[in-house]
Design a protein around this motif. Structure first.
Motif, PDB file in Angstrom:
ATOM      1  N   ILE A  29       3.362   8.381 -13.099  1.00  0.00           N
ATOM      2  CA  ILE A  29       1.922   8.468 -12.894  1.00  0.00           C
ATOM      3  C   ILE A  29       1.450   9.922 -12.890  1.00  0.00           C
ATOM      4  N   ASP A  30       2.281  10.850 -12.450  1.00  0.00           N
ATOM      5  CA  ASP A  30       1.849  12.247 -12.370  1.00  0.00           C
ATOM      6  C   ASP A  30       1.621  12.852 -13.752  1.00  0.00           C
ATOM      7  N   ARG A  56       6.071   6.750  -7.942  1.00  0.00           N
ATOM      8  CA  ARG A  56       5.453   7.377  -9.102  1.00  0.00           C
ATOM      9  C   ARG A  56       5.533   6.513 -10.347  1.00  0.00           C
ATOM     10  N   ARG A  86      -2.326   8.557  -7.016  1.00  0.00           N
ATOM     11  CA  ARG A  86      -1.843   8.195  -5.686  1.00  0.00           C
ATOM     12  C   ARG A  86      -2.735   8.757  -4.614  1.00  0.00           C
ATOM     13  N   VAL A 113       0.108  11.329 -16.143  1.00  0.00           N
ATOM     14  CA  VAL A 113      -1.091  10.747 -16.768  1.00  0.00           C
ATOM     15  C   VAL A 113      -2.326  11.240 -15.999  1.00  0.00           C
ATOM     16  N   GLN A 114      -2.823  12.425 -16.409  1.00  0.00           N
ATOM     17  CA  GLN A 114      -3.964  12.997 -15.685  1.00  0.00           C
ATOM     18  C   GLN A 114      -5.028  13.515 -16.663  1.00  0.00           C
ATOM     19  N   ALA A 159       0.829  -1.200   0.000  1.00  0.00           N
ATOM     20  CA  ALA A 159       0.000   0.000   0.000  1.00  0.00           C
ATOM     21  C   ALA A 159       0.864   1.250   0.000  1.00  0.00           C
ATOM     22  N   GLY A 173      -7.045  13.845 -10.334  1.00  0.00           N
ATOM     23  CA  GLY A 173      -6.274  13.263 -11.436  1.00  0.00           C
ATOM     24  C   GLY A 173      -5.002  12.603 -10.929  1.00  0.00           C
ATOM     25  N   PHE A 203       2.399   1.753  -3.303  1.00  0.00           N
ATOM     26  CA  PHE A 203       1.415   2.204  -4.286  1.00  0.00           C
ATOM     27  C   PHE A 203       1.177   3.699  -4.147  1.00  0.00           C
ATOM     28  N   ILE A 204       1.153   4.159  -2.877  1.00  0.00           N
ATOM     29  CA  ILE A 204       0.843   5.573  -2.672  1.00  0.00           C
ATOM     30  C   ILE A 204       2.046   6.459  -2.938  1.00  0.00           C
ATOM     31  N   LEU A 257      -7.828  12.567 -17.778  1.00  0.00           N
ATOM     32  CA  LEU A 257      -9.255  12.408 -17.532  1.00  0.00           C
ATOM     33  C   LEU A 257      -9.749  13.244 -16.364  1.00  0.00           C
ATOM     34  N   LYS A 258      -8.881  14.162 -15.868  1.00  0.00           N
ATOM     35  CA  LYS A 258      -9.259  14.879 -14.653  1.00  0.00           C
ATOM     36  C   LYS A 258     -10.515  15.728 -14.880  1.00  0.00           C
ATOM     37  N   MET A 274       4.252   0.711  -9.082  1.00  0.00           N
ATOM     38  CA  MET A 274       2.924   0.675  -8.463  1.00  0.00           C
ATOM     39  C   MET A 274       2.236  -0.635  -8.780  1.00  0.00           C
TER      40      MET A 274
END
Lengths: 104, 614
Positions: free
Chosen positions: A96-97, A30, B590, A99-100, A23, B587, A26-27, A102-103, A35
């Motif tokens: 991951i940051d 990046r 995390r 890929v946004q 966990a 978005g 995952f959090i 769909l925000k 993840m």
């Protein structure tokens, strides 16, 4: 008591540790692949709990469930890795940051 | 005897023309529409011949229409002498009017639509008179109202036509409200809606002195009748209904549909004879309507309006007849009225067709140009005026005699109305056909397809009274007292002839006298000319308050304030809540994961604490 003399609580503590690691990873990580591996870690931590308890309680249910989790994990790996591959192809990045889209 | 075929033919005609008529030729539409009515007429004759002399009710049960608990409403048709007379009028006169319409509507758009509606009307009207229970009658009752609405608003591009159609429909709702409550009370009181049961039960009851259930039922049914048959206070829709094509005015608003109220009252004679108060009310309504409508008819210049008020007035006679207990005479008058009033309207339509004008002030001197129309209209006029041995003479005198035996003053009022009737009808005739042409250049007689029905109706107007309708109906109704009294007959005939003579004096012998008399009468003339301002009074007293309260209260307060406010308020709250929740969707995967984790922990904690508490 289990046959090898390892108490049940050890298994459970180990599983909890593994789950927490997963966990947290995952959090806080990046990299999507990391993840992803963390997810696997969490799943297997749960699997360990199932198997340990099944053995402890002499019941087959937990074992069956563990197989289910493995199947789901396999399916998830197939889909997840495909997604990651596509993301990388489109964005040349596995952060991951970034890929946004769909925000909004 | 397959009574159901009688309404089935026009229904089939309606479906055929309604579905295929748009692309079909006029010949096809004509053949279907007229053929359907002809078939229905012939089947009526055949049925009548087979059932002759039709002394008892012939009832045919087809299927259960409504079954709910103990309530069983069947689709039952019945024929007795009363409905036989009605059927002959409806299909016979209806057939002639259908034929006439071929000529009259030849140049109109929506040709197939017109005939489809006309056939639909025939279906509902026949259902109305053949129905063997109140609910089925109500189906026909509402159906003819619908067709009336559709046909008044036939030229729906004219706002006056759609307004008139709406008015007719809405005013009839008021009447139907009373009617439907009356039907409900009948069920409550008799436990059935079938005619034979209800009327047998009613005739076993004692005559009510005061206000009992039968009286209440009678009054409520009379409310329905005043709507459909254009009696005070609900007559206001009929003059406006003249916006429809003239054959519609002749068929629906003169010969058949508007007489449905009279038919219904006569059908319920068993109830009315046991409720003298309701009968008295019917008689008074009829007499007042007959007189007031006749006075309005004196002053109108639109030829169709004159005849519309005449129809209201003659329907008043029929109600008077029913109200004084002469149900047979009332139906007799319905029978003769169907001939001469349909003829008056069709004749007026022939003039309108010839001139493109329906203002009497712009006619004049048409006698030579349209001779057939003139002579047939004259036949109708002498008949409605009660000239001896024409159709109107027999039926009107029978009603007046019965009125005399009920209360002499009613006879005198009726006789005065007869004089007025003769005057306004001949006024129209003289204005249209005599004197100098006023403002028309070319006119032509109508084609034979229109004049032949006119001629046939003219013959019926003259000799239709020799059919002994009221005597034939006598077994169906409680006997009306009264015997022939030559003096009374002579007086009422004299009144009619005096009316004709006066009209001659006013409009042929001394042209211009009418204007001078009107000027002398001044305010009173204007009061009558403006139809006693009833429309304006209704508007101010009933329509305007409804509109105002709807706008101010229902629209602005209830609808906009409460209903819209509630809906919009809910939506605004949802938006605000969404706005808050939207922030969660950052978005950032995390942070989602963190939320999931927190949520899971929160759940675990909650369950743990709750479990611990237990």
């Amino acid at each position: 008591m289990s046959a090898a003399g390892v108490p049940l609580s050890w298994y459970l503590v180990l599983a909890a540790l593994l789950f927490t690691l997963g966990a947290a990873g995952f959090i806080f990580r990046r990299n999507i692949i990391t993840m992803f591996m963390c997810i696997e870690l969490m799943l297997n931590a749960v699997n360990l709990t199932f198997v340990a308890l099944a053995y402890h309680l002499r019941q087959v249910d937990g074992l069956v469930l563990a197989f289910f989790v493995m199947v789901v994990a396999a399916a998830e790996a197939a889909v997840g890795l495909a997604i990651i591959l596509t993301v990388f192809r489109n964005r040349a990045s596995v952060q991951i940051d970034e890929v946004q889209a769909l925000k909004d | 005897m397959h009574l159901w075929l009688i309404p089935a033919f026009p229904l089939a005609g309606f479906l055929l023309n309604g579905i295929f008529g748009r692309r079909a030729s006029k010949t096809f539409v004509n053949a279907v529409a007229v053929g359907a009515v002809l078939a229905s007429f012939l089947w009526t004759l055949k049925t009548l011949g087979a059932l002759w002399p039709l002394e008892a009710l012939h009832l045919e049960r087809y299927f259960t229409w409504i079954q709910a608990g103990d309530v069983r409403i069947g689709f039952d048709l019945a024929m007795d002498r009363l409905s036989a007379v009605m059927l002959l009028v409806i299909t016979g006169v209806g057939l002639l009017i259908h034929i006439y319409s071929i000529g009259y509507m030849a140049h109109e758009g929506g040709y197939y639509r017109f005939f489809a509606y006309l056939n639909l009307f025939m279906f509902f009207m026949i259902t109305l008179v053949l129905a063997a229970n109140f609910l089925l009658l109500f189906v026909g009752w509402e159906g003819v109202g619908l067709c009336s609405y559709l046909l008044i608003g036939f030229w729906f591009l004219r706002s006056s036509a759609t307004n008139a159609a709406n008015k007719a429909f809405i005013v009839n709702r008021v009447g139907d409200f009373g009617f439907s409550i009356g039907i409900y009370l009948i069920y409550l009181h008799f436990g059935s809606l079938d005619f034979p049961e209800v009327f047998q039960a009613a005739s076993r009851q004692p005559v009510e002195a005061g206000l009992g259930p039968l009286t209440l039922i009678g009054l409520l049914l009379a409310v329905g009748a005043t709507g459909k048959s254009a009696q005070i206070p609900l007559y206001v829709w009929l003059p406006d209904a003249m916006e429809g094509p003239t054959p519609v005015s002749a068929l629906i608003h003169a010969a058949t549909m508007v007489t449905a109220g009279v038919y219904m009252v006569a059908r319920c004679s068993a109830i009315y004879t046991h409720a003298p108060l309701a009968m008295e009310a019917v008689a008074l309504i009829g007499l007042a309507t007959a007189f007031l409508a006749a006075t309005i008819g004196l002053t109108q210049f639109d030829i169709k309006k004159v005849f519309a008020y005449s129809t209201i007035s003659q329907l008043g006679y029929m109600f008077l007849g029913a109200g004084v207990g002469a149900f047979g005479a009332s139906i007799y008058h319905l029978w003769t009225h169907a001939f001469f009033k349909a003829l008056l309207f069709l004749g007026a339509g022939s003039l309108i067709h010839a001139l493109g004008e329906q203002d009497l002030r712009k006619m004049g001197g048409l006698r030579a140009k349209t001779p057939i129309t003139f002579w047939t209209l004259l036949a109708a006029a002498v008949s409605i005026s009660g000239v001896p041995f024409t159709a109107g003479f027999f039926s009107k005198d029978e009603i007046l005699l019965a009125a005399y035996h009920h209360a002499p003053w009613m006879y005198w009022m009726g006789t005065l109305t007869a004089a007025l009737t003769a005057f306004y009808v001949f006024r129209a005739i003289f204005l249209a056909f005599f004197g100098e042409p006023r403002g028309w250049s070319h006119a032509h007689e109508s084609p034979p397809v229109m004049t032949v029905p006119l001629a046939l109706l003219a013959v019926l107007s003259l000799i239709g009274g020799f059919a002994p309708v009221s005597r034939w109906l006598a077994p169906s109704f409680p006997a009306a007292q009264g015997h022939h009294e030559t003096v009374l007959v002579a007086i009422s005939v004299g009144a009619g002839l005096a009316g004709i003579a006066l009209a001659w004096w006013f409009y042929v012998a001394r042209p211009g006298l009418a204007e001078r008399v009107a000027a002398r009468l001044g305010a009173f003339y204007r009061l009558v000319y403006n139809k006693y301002f009833v429309d304006e009074i209704y508007r101010a007293a009933l329509v305007q308050p409804v509109i105002t309260s709807s706008q101010q209260m229902l629209w602005r307060k209830v609808d906009v304030g409460w209903i819209d406010g509630a809906v919009n308020g809910l939506a605004a709250r949802a938006c605000a809540a969404g706005d808050l929740l939207r922030r969660l969707q950052s978005g950032n995967l995390r942070s989602y994961a963190a939320w999931v984790l927190l949520g899971a922990l929160g759940l675990l904690l909650t369950i743990g604490v709750a479990g611990g508490a237990r």
